[in-house]
Scaffold this motif. Structure first.
Motif, PDB file in Angstrom:
ATOM      1  N   ARG A 171      13.429  -6.072  -2.492  1.00  0.00           N
ATOM      2  CA  ARG A 171      13.536  -6.118  -0.712  1.00  0.00           C
ATOM      3  C   ARG A 171      12.300  -6.074   0.085  1.00  0.00           C
ATOM      4  O   ARG A 171      11.165  -6.323  -0.322  1.00  0.00           O
ATOM      5  N   HIS A 172      12.584  -6.790   1.202  1.00  0.00           N
ATOM      6  CA  HIS A 172      11.664  -6.814   2.416  1.00  0.00           C
ATOM      7  C   HIS A 172      11.479  -5.459   2.598  1.00  0.00           C
ATOM      8  O   HIS A 172      12.294  -4.736   3.406  1.00  0.00           O
ATOM      9  N   ILE A 173      10.128  -5.070   2.661  1.00  0.00           N
ATOM     10  CA  ILE A 173      10.017  -3.589   3.145  1.00  0.00           C
ATOM     11  C   ILE A 173       9.092  -3.442   4.400  1.00  0.00           C
ATOM     12  O   ILE A 173       7.984  -4.540   4.677  1.00  0.00           O
ATOM     13  N   ILE A 174       9.385  -2.801   5.571  1.00  0.00           N
ATOM     14  CA  ILE A 174       8.226  -2.529   6.712  1.00  0.00           C
ATOM     15  C   ILE A 174       7.769  -1.253   6.889  1.00  0.00           C
ATOM     16  O   ILE A 174       8.604  -0.613   7.201  1.00  0.00           O
ATOM     17  N   VAL A 175       6.666  -1.222   6.364  1.00  0.00           N
ATOM     18  CA  VAL A 175       5.995   0.212   6.303  1.00  0.00           C
ATOM     19  C   VAL A 175       5.544   0.562   7.884  1.00  0.00           C
ATOM     20  O   VAL A 175       4.808  -0.117   8.650  1.00  0.00           O
ATOM     21  N   VAL A 176       6.228   1.838   8.224  1.00  0.00           N
ATOM     22  CA  VAL A 176       5.913   2.235   9.775  1.00  0.00           C
ATOM     23  C   VAL A 176       4.900   3.219   9.854  1.00  0.00           C
ATOM     24  O   VAL A 176       5.368   4.615   9.163  1.00  0.00           O
ATOM     25  N   GLU A 177       3.766   3.069  10.171  1.00  0.00           N
ATOM     26  CA  GLU A 177       2.870   4.234  10.421  1.00  0.00           C
ATOM     27  C   GLU A 177       2.463   4.779  11.753  1.00  0.00           C
ATOM     28  O   GLU A 177       3.041   4.015  12.911  1.00  0.00           O
ATOM     29  N   ASP A 178       2.226   5.911  11.843  1.00  0.00           N
ATOM     30  CA  ASP A 178       1.759   6.293  13.367  1.00  0.00           C
ATOM     31  C   ASP A 178       0.634   5.700  13.741  1.00  0.00           C
ATOM     32  O   ASP A 178       0.272   5.375  14.856  1.00  0.00           O
ATOM     33  N   ILE A 179      -0.482   6.021  12.781  1.00  0.00           N
ATOM     34  CA  ILE A 179      -1.956   5.437  13.245  1.00  0.00           C
ATOM     35  C   ILE A 179      -2.577   5.126  12.092  1.00  0.00           C
ATOM     36  O   ILE A 179      -2.384   5.659  11.017  1.00  0.00           O
ATOM     37  N   LEU A 197      -0.310   3.506   0.110  1.00  0.00           N
ATOM     38  CA  LEU A 197       1.056   2.989   0.128  1.00  0.00           C
ATOM     39  C   LEU A 197       1.411   2.017  -0.432  1.00  0.00           C
ATOM     40  O   LEU A 197       2.142   1.545  -1.055  1.00  0.00           O
ATOM     41  N   ILE A 198       0.411   0.832   0.223  1.00  0.00           N
ATOM     42  CA  ILE A 198       0.788  -0.557  -0.207  1.00  0.00           C
ATOM     43  C   ILE A 198       0.636  -0.793  -1.871  1.00  0.00           C
ATOM     44  O   ILE A 198       1.522  -1.330  -2.376  1.00  0.00           O
ATOM     45  N   SER A 199      -0.270  -0.116  -2.491  1.00  0.00           N
ATOM     46  CA  SER A 199      -0.526  -0.176  -3.757  1.00  0.00           C
ATOM     47  C   SER A 199       0.605   0.369  -4.608  1.00  0.00           C
ATOM     48  O   SER A 199       0.986   0.046  -5.539  1.00  0.00           O
ATOM     49  N   GLU A 200       1.078   1.647  -4.041  1.00  0.00           N
ATOM     50  CA  GLU A 200       2.375   2.234  -4.546  1.00  0.00           C
ATOM     51  C   GLU A 200       3.742   1.295  -4.404  1.00  0.00           C
ATOM     52  O   GLU A 200       4.482   1.240  -5.274  1.00  0.00           O
ATOM     53  N   PHE A 201       3.896   0.668  -3.196  1.00  0.00           N
ATOM     54  CA  PHE A 201       5.019  -0.181  -3.395  1.00  0.00           C
ATOM     55  C   PHE A 201       4.897  -1.628  -3.980  1.00  0.00           C
ATOM     56  O   PHE A 201       5.926  -2.045  -4.422  1.00  0.00           O
ATOM     57  N   LYS A 202       3.575  -2.138  -4.148  1.00  0.00           N
ATOM     58  CA  LYS A 202       3.620  -3.149  -4.980  1.00  0.00           C
ATOM     59  C   LYS A 202       4.052  -2.956  -6.524  1.00  0.00           C
ATOM     60  O   LYS A 202       4.698  -4.177  -6.950  1.00  0.00           O
ATOM     61  N   LYS A 203       3.986  -1.884  -6.979  1.00  0.00           N
ATOM     62  CA  LYS A 203       4.227  -1.483  -8.471  1.00  0.00           C
ATOM     63  C   LYS A 203       5.933  -1.441  -8.407  1.00  0.00           C
ATOM     64  O   LYS A 203       6.321  -1.562  -9.531  1.00  0.00           O
ATOM     65  N   LYS A 204       6.574  -1.513  -7.236  1.00  0.00           N
ATOM     66  CA  LYS A 204       7.864  -1.446  -7.231  1.00  0.00           C
ATOM     67  C   LYS A 204       8.767  -2.760  -7.150  1.00  0.00           C
ATOM     68  O   LYS A 204       9.825  -2.892  -6.726  1.00  0.00           O
ATOM     69  N   SER A 247       8.655  -8.301  -0.174  1.00  0.00           N
ATOM     70  CA  SER A 247       7.265  -8.617   0.738  1.00  0.00           C
ATOM     71  C   SER A 247       7.097  -7.179   1.435  1.00  0.00           C
ATOM     72  O   SER A 247       8.006  -6.306   1.452  1.00  0.00           O
ATOM     73  N   ILE A 248       5.848  -6.906   1.936  1.00  0.00           N
ATOM     74  CA  ILE A 248       5.389  -5.871   2.521  1.00  0.00           C
ATOM     75  C   ILE A 248       4.850  -6.116   3.881  1.00  0.00           C
ATOM     76  O   ILE A 248       4.154  -6.830   3.890  1.00  0.00           O
ATOM     77  N   SER A 249       5.445  -5.608   5.133  1.00  0.00           N
ATOM     78  CA  SER A 249       4.727  -5.687   6.333  1.00  0.00           C
ATOM     79  C   SER A 249       4.401  -4.443   6.532  1.00  0.00           C
ATOM     80  O   SER A 249       4.922  -3.319   6.444  1.00  0.00           O
ATOM     81  N   ILE A 250       3.513  -4.355   7.725  1.00  0.00           N
ATOM     82  CA  ILE A 250       2.857  -2.869   8.053  1.00  0.00           C
ATOM     83  C   ILE A 250       3.096  -3.282   9.734  1.00  0.00           C
ATOM     84  O   ILE A 250       2.771  -3.991  10.280  1.00  0.00           O
TER      85      ILE A 250
END
Ligand code: IMP
Ligand code: MG
Length: 170
Positions: free
Chosen positions: A86-94, A104-111, A115-118
């Motif tokens: 899946r394409h994931i978009i991590v949504v952060e406050d700051i 978080l990126i290293s955790e999601f890479k394991k899954k 793609s990972i976007s921020i």
């Protein structure tokens, strides 16, 4: 407290980010992953400016006590949905030191995500370089502790619709 971003400015910026993401991810059904608690308002507003099919999940992490980073990040509540392919978009406050997002990126890479976007609402401008791109940034701010629009100081001020720099820590 000094107001640094008002709600008109915030709403316009969030809408622009939503439009960019909608164009880029058309047909890809991205999963937005809000990082709790700080990003709950940004995630909610961002989602309403997304014009394509998408999903939303939340992950809860903890790294801060008061205005001090404890340095170690841990997942308090994880996502149960399968993220594989899946394409994931991590949504952060700051993003401040970058420790939380890096973890978080290293955790999601394991899954085995596709793609990972921020997307981060705020970015503290510091000299340090990250070894990953921050794809969508709402506003860059100077150093200083900020509250409002989901961001807290000891759980207070999340409800404010503008962003303020905390001058006094009371
Ligand atoms: P980092 O790991 O140092 O990048 O910090 C990221 C997390 O710390 C964010 O997701 C926030 O929850 C929290 N944080 C960092 N700076 C601030 C701030 O100025 N106000 C409120 N929360 C902050
Ligand atoms: Mg926080």
């Amino acid at each position: 407290m000094k107001k640094i971003l008002n709600k008109t400015l915030i709403n316009q910026k969030v809408k622009n980010i939503g439009e960019s993401i909608s164009k880029k991810f058309i047909g890809k059904k991205p999963i937005f992953i809000g990082v709790l608690k700080g990003s709950f308002i940004f995630t909610a507003d961002l989602l309403r400016s997304i014009k394509i099919d998408c999903e939303v999940e939340f992950i809860k992490v903890q790294s801060y006590k008061g205005t001090q980073s404890t340095g170690n990040v841990k997942i308090i509540s994880d996502i149960k949905t399968n993220l594989k392919g899946r394409h994931i978009i991590v949504v952060e406050d700051i993003i401040d030191s970058g420790k939380t997002i890096k973890f978080l990126i290293s955790e999601f890479k394991k899954k085995s995500v596709k793609s990972i976007s921020i997307a981060t609402f705020l970015m503290k401008s510091n000299q340090q370089k990250f070894d990953f791109p921050i794809d969508y940034i709402g506003f860059e701010i100077k150093q200083g502790f900020v509250v409002g629009y989901g961001l807290d100081y000891n759980q207070k001020y999340r409800n404010l619709d503008s962003v303020y720099v905390l001058e006094s820590k009371n």
